[in-house]
Design a protein around this motif. Structure first.
Motif, PDB file in Angstrom:
ATOM      1  N   SER A 218    -117.136 130.533  -9.230  1.00 49.30           N
ATOM      2  CA  SER A 218    -117.031 131.331  -8.016  1.00 49.30           C
ATOM      3  C   SER A 218    -118.407 131.425  -7.365  1.00 49.30           C
ATOM      4  N   ASP A 219    -118.437 131.218  -6.051  1.00 52.32           N
ATOM      5  CA  ASP A 219    -119.717 131.265  -5.341  1.00 52.32           C
ATOM      6  C   ASP A 219    -120.044 132.661  -4.817  1.00 52.32           C
ATOM      7  N   GLY A 220    -119.241 133.635  -5.155  1.00 50.17           N
ATOM      8  CA  GLY A 220    -119.471 134.992  -4.687  1.00 50.17           C
ATOM      9  C   GLY A 220    -118.996 135.219  -3.266  1.00 50.17           C
ATOM     10  N   GLY A 221    -118.319 134.241  -2.686  1.00 47.92           N
ATOM     11  CA  GLY A 221    -117.823 134.345  -1.323  1.00 47.92           C
ATOM     12  C   GLY A 221    -116.569 135.186  -1.227  1.00 47.92           C
ATOM     13  N   GLN A 222    -115.850 134.991  -0.154  1.00 48.44           N
ATOM     14  CA  GLN A 222    -114.676 135.809   0.144  1.00 48.44           C
ATOM     15  C   GLN A 222    -113.370 135.286  -0.442  1.00 48.44           C
ATOM     16  N   ASN A 223    -113.360 134.132  -1.045  1.00 51.60           N
ATOM     17  CA  ASN A 223    -112.108 133.521  -1.492  1.00 51.60           C
ATOM     18  C   ASN A 223    -112.022 133.473  -3.008  1.00 51.60           C
ATOM     19  N   CYS A 224    -112.130 134.610  -3.651  1.00 54.96           N
ATOM     20  CA  CYS A 224    -112.128 134.654  -5.111  1.00 54.96           C
ATOM     21  C   CYS A 224    -110.894 135.376  -5.635  1.00 54.96           C
ATOM     22  N   VAL A 225    -110.458 134.939  -6.781  1.00 50.52           N
ATOM     23  CA  VAL A 225    -109.421 135.647  -7.508  1.00 50.52           C
ATOM     24  C   VAL A 225    -109.981 136.036  -8.865  1.00 50.52           C
ATOM     25  N   GLU A 226    -109.359 137.020  -9.468  1.00 49.74           N
ATOM     26  CA  GLU A 226    -109.719 137.457 -10.809  1.00 49.74           C
ATOM     27  C   GLU A 226    -108.509 137.282 -11.706  1.00 49.74           C
ATOM     28  N   VAL A 227    -108.760 137.031 -12.979  1.00 48.97           N
ATOM     29  CA  VAL A 227    -107.677 136.890 -13.943  1.00 48.97           C
ATOM     30  C   VAL A 227    -107.904 137.828 -15.122  1.00 48.97           C
ATOM     31  N   SER A 228    -106.806 138.167 -15.754  1.00 46.59           N
ATOM     32  CA  SER A 228    -106.822 138.937 -16.990  1.00 46.59           C
ATOM     33  C   SER A 228    -105.701 138.395 -17.860  1.00 46.59           C
ATOM     34  N   ASP A 229    -105.938 138.346 -19.148  1.00 50.97           N
ATOM     35  CA  ASP A 229    -104.889 137.845 -20.040  1.00 50.97           C
ATOM     36  C   ASP A 229    -104.541 138.892 -21.077  1.00 50.97           C
ATOM     37  N   ALA A 230    -103.273 138.853 -21.491  1.00 50.09           N
ATOM     38  CA  ALA A 230    -102.813 139.774 -22.522  1.00 50.09           C
ATOM     39  C   ALA A 230    -103.494 139.425 -23.841  1.00 50.09           C
TER      40      ALA A 230
ATOM     41  N   ASP B 201    -102.310 139.427 -26.688  1.00 51.61           N
ATOM     42  CA  ASP B 201    -101.440 138.593 -27.525  1.00 51.61           C
ATOM     43  C   ASP B 201    -101.226 137.188 -26.948  1.00 51.61           C
ATOM     44  N   GLY B 202    -101.835 136.883 -25.793  1.00 51.76           N
ATOM     45  CA  GLY B 202    -101.744 135.552 -25.210  1.00 51.76           C
ATOM     46  C   GLY B 202    -100.457 135.252 -24.474  1.00 51.76           C
ATOM     47  N   SER B 203     -99.610 136.241 -24.260  1.00 51.55           N
ATOM     48  CA  SER B 203     -98.289 135.990 -23.690  1.00 51.55           C
ATOM     49  C   SER B 203     -98.244 136.012 -22.166  1.00 51.55           C
ATOM     50  N   THR B 204     -99.235 136.588 -21.520  1.00 46.25           N
ATOM     51  CA  THR B 204     -99.157 136.840 -20.093  1.00 46.25           C
ATOM     52  C   THR B 204    -100.523 136.699 -19.437  1.00 46.25           C
ATOM     53  N   MET B 205    -100.540 136.129 -18.224  1.00 48.80           N
ATOM     54  CA  MET B 205    -101.749 136.059 -17.407  1.00 48.80           C
ATOM     55  C   MET B 205    -101.501 136.842 -16.126  1.00 48.80           C
ATOM     56  N   LEU B 206    -102.505 137.565 -15.672  1.00 50.01           N
ATOM     57  CA  LEU B 206    -102.450 138.298 -14.418  1.00 50.01           C
ATOM     58  C   LEU B 206    -103.476 137.713 -13.468  1.00 50.01           C
ATOM     59  N   VAL B 207    -103.143 137.669 -12.177  1.00 51.91           N
ATOM     60  CA  VAL B 207    -104.052 137.161 -11.154  1.00 51.91           C
ATOM     61  C   VAL B 207    -104.034 138.136  -9.982  1.00 51.91           C
ATOM     62  N   ARG B 208    -105.228 138.462  -9.461  1.00 51.72           N
ATOM     63  CA  ARG B 208    -105.308 139.344  -8.297  1.00 51.72           C
ATOM     64  C   ARG B 208    -106.434 138.871  -7.372  1.00 51.72           C
ATOM     65  N   ASP B 209    -106.387 139.328  -6.137  1.00 54.78           N
ATOM     66  CA  ASP B 209    -107.415 139.055  -5.136  1.00 54.78           C
ATOM     67  C   ASP B 209    -108.600 139.960  -5.436  1.00 54.78           C
ATOM     68  N   SER B 210    -109.779 139.380  -5.585  1.00 55.44           N
ATOM     69  CA  SER B 210    -110.953 140.185  -5.935  1.00 55.44           C
ATOM     70  C   SER B 210    -111.363 141.133  -4.812  1.00 55.44           C
TER      71      SER B 210
END
Length: 68
Positions: A15-27, A29-38
């Motif tokens: 990520s270049d620190g610009g305006q087009n970034c997303v963030e992720v988080s994972d469970a 237990d490895g079962s689920t990934m979450l994605v959101r707009d930073s």
């Protein structure tokens, strides 16, 4: 999903620190990934199971979601 424990949100190291970034988080237990707009951390969150996350990453790598 509310019973799952998730790791802290993180951005790609590319990520270049610009305006087009997303963030992720994972469970934990490895079962689920979450994605959101930073830029909108209280906004909607996309939820992926393992198969969906694998397909999403493959599509992103292959340019499936690139804007023309």
């Amino acid at each position: 999903m509310s019973d799952l424990a998730f790791r802290p949100w993180r951005k790609s190291t590319k990520s270049d620190g610009g305006q087009n970034c997303v963030e992720v988080s994972d469970a934990v237990d490895g079962s689920t990934m979450l994605v959101r707009d930073s830029k909108d951390r209280s906004g909607p969150v996309l939820t992926f199971g393992n198969a969906g996350w694998t397909a999403f990453i493959a599509g992103a790598r292959n340019g499936q979601f690139d804007l023309t």
